[in-house]
Design an enzyme around this catalytic site. Structure first.
Site, PDB file in Angstrom:
ATOM      1  N   GLU A   1      12.131 -34.872   6.030  1.00 19.65           N
ATOM      2  CA  GLU A   1      10.827 -33.771   6.207  1.00 19.65           C
ATOM      3  C   GLU A   1      11.375 -32.679   6.634  1.00 19.65           C
ATOM      4  OE1 GLU A   1       7.277 -35.281   8.331  1.00 19.65           O
ATOM      5  OE2 GLU A   1       7.859 -37.326   7.824  1.00 19.65           O
TER       6      GLU A   1
ATOM      7  N   ASN B   1       0.627 -29.141   3.637  1.00 20.66           N
ATOM      8  CA  ASN B   1       0.748 -30.340   4.557  1.00 20.66           C
ATOM      9  C   ASN B   1       1.998 -30.983   4.231  1.00 20.66           C
ATOM     10  OD1 ASN B   1      -0.295 -32.052   6.681  1.00 20.66           O
ATOM     11  ND2 ASN B   1      -0.959 -33.458   4.990  1.00 20.66           N
TER      12      ASN B   1
ATOM     13  N   ASP C   1      -5.000 -35.441   1.982  1.00 20.77           N
ATOM     14  CA  ASP C   1      -3.601 -35.828   1.294  1.00 20.77           C
ATOM     15  C   ASP C   1      -3.818 -35.817  -0.176  1.00 20.77           C
ATOM     16  OD1 ASP C   1      -2.868 -36.077   3.825  1.00 20.77           O
ATOM     17  OD2 ASP C   1      -3.105 -38.137   3.810  1.00 20.77           O
TER      18      ASP C   1
ATOM     19  N   GLY D   1       6.042 -32.497  17.212  1.00 16.77           N
ATOM     20  CA  GLY D   1       6.462 -31.275  16.628  1.00 16.77           C
ATOM     21  C   GLY D   1       7.822 -30.940  16.258  1.00 16.77           C
ATOM     22  N   SER D   2       8.528 -32.107  15.800  1.00 12.61           N
ATOM     23  CA  SER D   2       9.726 -31.795  15.355  1.00 12.61           C
ATOM     24  C   SER D   2       9.866 -30.991  13.928  1.00 12.61           C
ATOM     25  CB  SER D   2      10.457 -33.301  14.846  1.00 12.61           C
ATOM     26  OG  SER D   2       9.837 -33.925  14.033  1.00 12.61           O
TER      27      SER D   2
ATOM     28  N   HIS E   1       3.372 -35.001   4.342  1.00 11.13           N
ATOM     29  CA  HIS E   1       2.705 -36.445   4.691  1.00 11.13           C
ATOM     30  C   HIS E   1       3.983 -37.218   4.580  1.00 11.13           C
ATOM     31  CE1 HIS E   1      -0.084 -39.520   4.653  1.00 11.13           C
ATOM     32  NE2 HIS E   1       0.286 -40.126   3.639  1.00 11.13           N
TER      33      HIS E   1
ATOM     34  N   ILE F   1      -8.708 -33.688  10.626  1.00  9.17           N
ATOM     35  CA  ILE F   1      -9.126 -32.975   9.297  1.00  9.17           C
ATOM     36  C   ILE F   1     -10.113 -31.898   9.178  1.00  9.17           C
ATOM     37  CG2 ILE F   1     -10.398 -34.063   7.316  1.00  9.17           C
ATOM     38  CD1 ILE F   1      -9.664 -36.752   7.755  1.00  9.17           C
ATOM     39  N   LEU F   2      -9.292 -31.081   8.627  1.00 11.07           N
ATOM     40  CA  LEU F   2     -10.211 -29.461   8.599  1.00 11.07           C
ATOM     41  C   LEU F   2     -11.171 -29.773   7.700  1.00 11.07           C
ATOM     42  CD1 LEU F   2      -6.917 -27.607   8.542  1.00 11.07           C
ATOM     43  CD2 LEU F   2      -8.624 -27.820  10.330  1.00 11.07           C
TER      44      LEU F   2
HETATM   45  C1  GRF Z   1       5.580 -36.684  10.219  1.00 16.05           C
HETATM   46  O1  GRF Z   1       5.905 -37.815   9.918  1.00 16.05           O
HETATM   47  C2  GRF Z   1       4.502 -36.141   9.483  1.00 16.05           C
HETATM   48  O2  GRF Z   1       4.807 -36.298   8.182  1.00 16.05           O
HETATM   49  C3  GRF Z   1       3.331 -36.534  10.012  1.00 16.05           C
HETATM   50  O3  GRF Z   1       3.374 -36.967  11.194  1.00 16.05           O
HETATM   51  C4  GRF Z   1       4.665 -36.760  11.782  1.00 16.05           C
HETATM   52  C5  GRF Z   1       4.614 -35.581  12.648  1.00 16.05           C
HETATM   53  O4  GRF Z   1       6.042 -35.604  13.037  1.00 16.05           O
HETATM   54  N1  GRF Z   1       2.055 -36.173   9.285  1.00 16.05           N
HETATM   55  P1  GRF Z   1       6.472 -34.068  14.054  1.00 16.05           P
HETATM   56  O5  GRF Z   1       4.921 -34.197  15.180  1.00 16.05           O
HETATM   57  O6  GRF Z   1       6.511 -33.181  13.318  1.00 16.05           O
HETATM   58  O7  GRF Z   1       7.593 -34.608  14.861  1.00 16.05           O
END
Ligand code: GRF
Length: 193
Positions: free
Chosen positions: A179, A112, A150, A20-21, A114, A97-98
């Site tokens: 991210e 999303n 994706d 959940g970062s 990725h 996957i929804l």
């Molecule tokens: C991230 O690298 C995201 O792109 C991928 O899973 C990871 C999730 O990291 N889909 P976090 O749970 O947000 O820390």
């Protein structure tokens, strides 16, 4: 995205499965004046997801649905999202996957993130595959979610250079830092801000 920001922030749900970062970075962003969204709901398919602690810490409603019966979980989810007046969804490390049907209900309103430069390396093990292919660059992408994995319209990407002694772990870490900046930027872009 066809949503007007107006005065009130757009009520948004974040779906997670793990650390959940990205959720944390989105919560922080949502609390700034420039954010068009508020985070009002967190969904996890995994009751042990560490990211659920952020929902607790920031007093955000949360729900765990295991998706073992996807139909039932999504039905349940749609009604909870409705009750909570959720208008937009950010997937952030959500490993389920929804269904087409679910996506249709939030058409154009699901984002999303990725960890690759899409359309390269859709799916899992992106860093491993990028390293195996001796790529010079990788990165991350925020995109709209459509029925194909994706594959929705790309909103924003950030490139990172792969260094000589890069490992899967070091690359993942490097990309994750980006991210956390990219997701808020992409949300501003979606709202033409
Ligand atoms: C991230 O690298 C995201 O792109 C991928 O899973 C990871 C999730 O990291 N889909 P976090 O749970 O947000 O820390």
């Amino acid at each position: 995205m066809g949503l007007s920001t107006g005065y009130k922030k757009i009520r948004t749900a974040v779906f997670i499965s793990g650390t959940g970062s990205n959720l944390k970075s989105l919560i922080k962003f949502s609390k700034t004046n420039k954010s068009p969204i508020s985070i009002d709901f967190v969904l996890s398919n995994n009751s042990k997801a560490r990211g659920l602690d952020y929902a607790k810490k920031y007093d955000i409603k949360k729900k765990v649905l295991n998706f073992k019966n996807k139909n039932l979980s999504e039905k349940n989810l749609l009604s909870v999202l409705k009750v909570n007046k959720i208008e937009m969804i950010c997937l952030a490390g959500f490993m389920k996957i929804l269904s087409k049907n679910f996506i249709k209900k939030f058409k154009g309103k699901i984002l999303n993130i990725h960890p690759s430069l899409l359309p390269k390396y859709k799916g899992l093990n992106t860093h491993k595959r990028a390293l195996n292919n001796k790529e010079k660059y990788s990165g991350c992408t925020v995109h709209l979610v459509n029925a194909r994995l994706d594959s929705g319209k790309i909103v924003l990407q950030k490139k990172v250079r792969i260094s000589k002694n890069e490992t899967e772990a070091s690359l993942a870490k490097k990309i994750l830092v980006q991210e956390h900046k990219l997701y808020p930027k992409a949300i501003l872009k979606v709202f033409n801000l």
